[in-house]
Design an enzyme around this catalytic site. Structure first.
Site, mmCIF file in Angstrom:
data_model
loop_
_atom_site.group_PDB
_atom_site.id
_atom_site.type_symbol
_atom_site.label_atom_id
_atom_site.label_comp_id
_atom_site.label_asym_id
_atom_site.label_seq_id
_atom_site.Cartn_x
_atom_site.Cartn_y
_atom_site.Cartn_z
ATOM 1 N N LEU A 1 0.825 -1.216 0.000
ATOM 2 C CA LEU A 1 0.000 0.000 0.000
ATOM 3 C C LEU A 1 0.858 1.264 0.000
ATOM 4 O O LEU A 1 0.328 2.377 -0.041
ATOM 5 C CB LEU A 1 -0.918 -0.019 1.230
ATOM 6 C CG LEU A 1 -1.898 -1.202 1.200
ATOM 7 C CD1 LEU A 1 -2.504 -1.445 2.558
ATOM 8 C CD2 LEU A 1 -2.975 -0.968 0.166
ATOM 9 N N THR B 1 10.689 -3.860 2.631
ATOM 10 C CA THR B 1 9.757 -4.677 3.396
ATOM 11 C C THR B 1 10.157 -6.144 3.318
ATOM 12 O O THR B 1 11.240 -6.476 2.803
ATOM 13 C CB THR B 1 8.297 -4.377 2.958
ATOM 14 O OG1 THR B 1 7.415 -5.061 3.845
ATOM 15 C CG2 THR B 1 7.999 -4.794 1.524
ATOM 16 N N LYS C 1 14.223 -6.659 5.129
ATOM 17 C CA LYS C 1 14.513 -5.624 6.125
ATOM 18 C C LYS C 1 15.824 -5.856 6.900
ATOM 19 O O LYS C 1 16.469 -4.922 7.326
ATOM 20 C CB LYS C 1 13.370 -5.526 7.137
ATOM 21 C CG LYS C 1 12.121 -4.829 6.625
ATOM 22 C CD LYS C 1 11.104 -4.701 7.752
ATOM 23 C CE LYS C 1 9.894 -3.915 7.327
ATOM 24 N NZ LYS C 1 8.982 -3.626 8.442
ATOM 25 N N ASP D 1 9.448 2.299 11.530
ATOM 26 C CA ASP D 1 8.374 1.567 12.221
ATOM 27 C C ASP D 1 8.296 1.995 13.690
ATOM 28 O O ASP D 1 7.212 2.034 14.273
ATOM 29 C CB ASP D 1 8.625 0.054 12.158
ATOM 30 C CG ASP D 1 8.419 -0.514 10.755
ATOM 31 O OD1 ASP D 1 7.559 0.020 10.021
ATOM 32 O OD2 ASP D 1 9.109 -1.484 10.393
ATOM 33 N N GLY E 1 3.599 -11.387 20.638
ATOM 34 C CA GLY E 1 4.416 -11.642 19.455
ATOM 35 C C GLY E 1 5.868 -11.310 19.735
ATOM 36 O O GLY E 1 6.176 -10.549 20.676
ATOM 37 N N ALA E 2 6.760 -11.888 18.937
ATOM 38 C CA ALA E 2 8.194 -11.638 19.117
ATOM 39 C C ALA E 2 8.928 -11.640 17.783
ATOM 40 O O ALA E 2 10.119 -11.907 17.716
ATOM 41 C CB ALA E 2 8.789 -12.680 20.063
ATOM 42 N N GLY E 3 8.193 -11.348 16.692
ATOM 43 C CA GLY E 3 8.812 -11.284 15.369
ATOM 44 C C GLY E 3 9.227 -9.853 15.042
ATOM 45 O O GLY E 3 9.496 -9.042 15.939
ATOM 46 N N GLY E 4 9.254 -9.527 13.743
ATOM 47 C CA GLY E 4 9.719 -8.208 13.313
ATOM 48 C C GLY E 4 8.862 -7.064 13.828
ATOM 49 O O GLY E 4 9.395 -6.057 14.315
ATOM 50 N N TYR F 1 -3.517 -5.294 9.593
ATOM 51 C CA TYR F 1 -4.331 -4.265 8.937
ATOM 52 C C TYR F 1 -5.195 -4.840 7.814
ATOM 53 O O TYR F 1 -5.915 -4.099 7.143
ATOM 54 C CB TYR F 1 -3.458 -3.116 8.416
ATOM 55 C CG TYR F 1 -2.341 -3.544 7.507
ATOM 56 C CD1 TYR F 1 -2.556 -3.748 6.154
ATOM 57 C CD2 TYR F 1 -1.062 -3.771 8.011
ATOM 58 C CE1 TYR F 1 -1.541 -4.168 5.321
ATOM 59 C CE2 TYR F 1 -0.035 -4.189 7.192
ATOM 60 C CZ TYR F 1 -0.276 -4.385 5.852
ATOM 61 O OH TYR F 1 0.728 -4.803 5.025
ATOM 62 N N GLY G 1 -4.447 -1.428 12.542
ATOM 63 C CA GLY G 1 -3.077 -1.501 12.039
ATOM 64 C C GLY G 1 -2.753 -0.517 10.930
ATOM 65 O O GLY G 1 -1.575 -0.270 10.638
#
Ligand code: NAP
Length: 265
Positions: free
Chosen positions: A15, A61, A65, A100, A124-127, A211, A232
């Protein structure tokens, strides 16, 4: 004409092009924003190619990243997060930034949610969780990270100075929490929430990083509990606003970018 791009794979659903092009048009800037889809593994080469071609700026993205860190001079924040989502070519060497983090902070600011001394729970524990936890820690919140795979939460908490938990800790953590962020992908493909409904309450501000869809099960449950709900798209918007302002040294037309984004969601 200035050309900007987002580098990702896949990138077709991004987007960022409509959001930034709406901003260029609003401000009468002679600029275009395109999507570039290098093969996985070619993220760093894409940054070098973009520099050679004279692009004005890049967003980065998934899945590039982290890999792009080696192709740019990352600032301290990008180094701490371990990920670059914005590249600036205006200096002698390409510099890497992570918008971010400010995107999350500006989102809470927009909703008048105070982060200083807040008790925050990130699922969560990702990016997305990594950028969110740096954002909340830096803003003065105390951060609890709850994740399905406990060892991933342990690693993130050790890196940023928060406390790690499994998902089973959520019912005990949430009654004392002011802020809750879903930074997992739960809620994207199925109408399910990563958080038990009964643990939500009216004193929470709840941000869902998901989102698509905008109205997730978590946000509907949170609204029913009387919480402040933040979808989001706000986080996506403000990381873009931060990137735009870095590239142009100006003030981004936030409401135009928001409308362009929400038109496509
Ligand atoms: P990621 O690095 O792959 O991390 C995924 C996280 O989700 C991990 O913590 C993973 O837990 C957890 N998870 C996945 N499936 C789960 C399940 N069934 N039950 C419980 N936990 C589960 O992904 P990401 O890049 O952080 O993205 C996460 C979400 O944030 C996505 O929906 C993405 O679209 C969204 N996002 C939004 C923005 C925005 O601007 N709004 C920005 C970035 C990302 P394990 O560690 O146990 O695998």
């Amino acid at each position: 004409m200035d050309v900007y791009a987002v580098v990702g794979n896949p990138v077709g659903h991004s987007l960022s092009p409509p959001m930034h092009e709406a901003a260029f048009e609003e401000l009468g800037l002679d600029a275009r924003y395109v999507g570039l889809e290098p093969a996985p593994g070619d993220g760093a080469a894409a940054v070098e190619a973009a520099e050679t071609l004279g692009l004005a700026g890049l967003n980065v993205t998934i899945p590039f990243k982290e890999a792009v860190l080696d192709a740019v001079e990352p600032d301290d924040l990008a180094r701490r997060v371990g990920a670059v989502n914005t590249v600036d070519f205006s200096g002698p060497v390409p510099t890497g930034h992570n918008t971010d983090v400010a995107g999350v902070q500006r989102t809470f600011e927009r909703f008048d949610v105070a982060l200083r001394d807040a008790n925050a729970v990130i699922v969560g524990a990702g990016g997305a969780a990594r950028a969110t936890s740096v954002a909340l820690c830096d803003a003065g919140a105390s951060v609890h990270i709850a994740n399905r795979t406990r060892s991933h939460a342990d690693r993130l908490a050790a890196d940023i100075g928060g406390e790690a938990h499994g998902l089973d800790a959520l019912p005990a953590l949430l009654p004392g929490a002011d802020v809750l962020v879903n930074a997992t992908s739960v809620g994207m493909d199925e109408d399910v929430s990563p958080v038990p409904e009964r643990a939500l309450h009216g004193d929470l501000a709840v941000l869902d990083a998901v989102y698509s869809p905008l109205s997730t099960r978590l946000l509907r449950d949170a609204e029913a509990a009387g919480a402040t709900v933040i979808d989001g798209a706000w986080m996506l918007l403000y990381q873009g606003v931060e990137a735009f302002e870095r590239w142009t040294d100006g003030t981004a037309p936030v409401s135009v970018m928001n409308a362009a984004l929400r038109d496509r969601l």
